[in-house]
Design a protein around this motif. Sequence first.
Motif, short mmCIF file in Angstrom:
data_model
loop_
_atom_site.label_atom_id
_atom_site.label_comp_id
_atom_site.label_asym_id
_atom_site.label_seq_id
_atom_site.Cartn_x
_atom_site.Cartn_y
_atom_site.Cartn_z
N TYR A 60 0.86 -1.22 0.07
CA TYR A 60 -0.01 0.07 0.08
C TYR A 60 0.85 1.46 -0.12
CZ TYR A 60 -3.11 3.60 1.69
OH TYR A 60 -3.84 4.76 1.80
N MET A 61 1.96 1.25 0.79
CA MET A 61 2.92 2.49 0.74
C MET A 61 3.58 2.64 -0.61
SD MET A 61 2.11 3.75 3.59
CE MET A 61 3.67 4.84 3.95
N SER A 64 1.04 4.12 -2.70
CA SER A 64 0.87 5.45 -2.31
C SER A 64 2.07 6.55 -2.84
CB SER A 64 0.61 5.60 -0.72
OG SER A 64 -0.70 4.94 -0.60
N GLN A 65 3.11 6.14 -2.78
CA GLN A 65 4.32 6.76 -3.04
C GLN A 65 4.37 6.82 -4.40
OE1 GLN A 65 6.56 8.02 -1.02
NE2 GLN A 65 7.87 8.88 -2.44
N LYS A 67 1.93 7.02 -6.66
CA LYS A 67 0.81 7.86 -7.03
C LYS A 67 1.25 9.45 -6.64
CE LYS A 67 -3.12 4.76 -6.56
NZ LYS A 67 -4.49 4.47 -5.92
N LEU A 68 1.81 9.68 -5.47
CA LEU A 68 2.02 10.85 -5.25
C LEU A 68 3.29 11.46 -6.10
CD1 LEU A 68 2.47 10.56 -1.18
CD2 LEU A 68 0.82 12.16 -2.32
#
Length: 79
Positions: A60-61, A64-65, A67-68
């Motif tokens: 997940y991290m 998320s990273q 996508k950021l």
Amino acid sequence: ETPIVDKLAKKRPAADFEEEATCAVGVGNEVQSMLEKFGADISKVMQAKKKRLECLTKNYMKGSQHKLEQLWSNYHGQR
């Protein structure tokens, strides 16, 4: 009225008590063994769940990273 019970008829020989004590120890050891196995099973399940949670969190991290980083590069690319 309470019935009158012969007290001699209720008594058991000492050998019966020794036999019961031996059985109780055997059952106690069996129960202890079952509890230890059960505890070991719970421990294995909890370790597996912890490892799965760590993997899911890590994935997940990473997502998320990623996508950021995409949003950041799009934002700076438009400026």
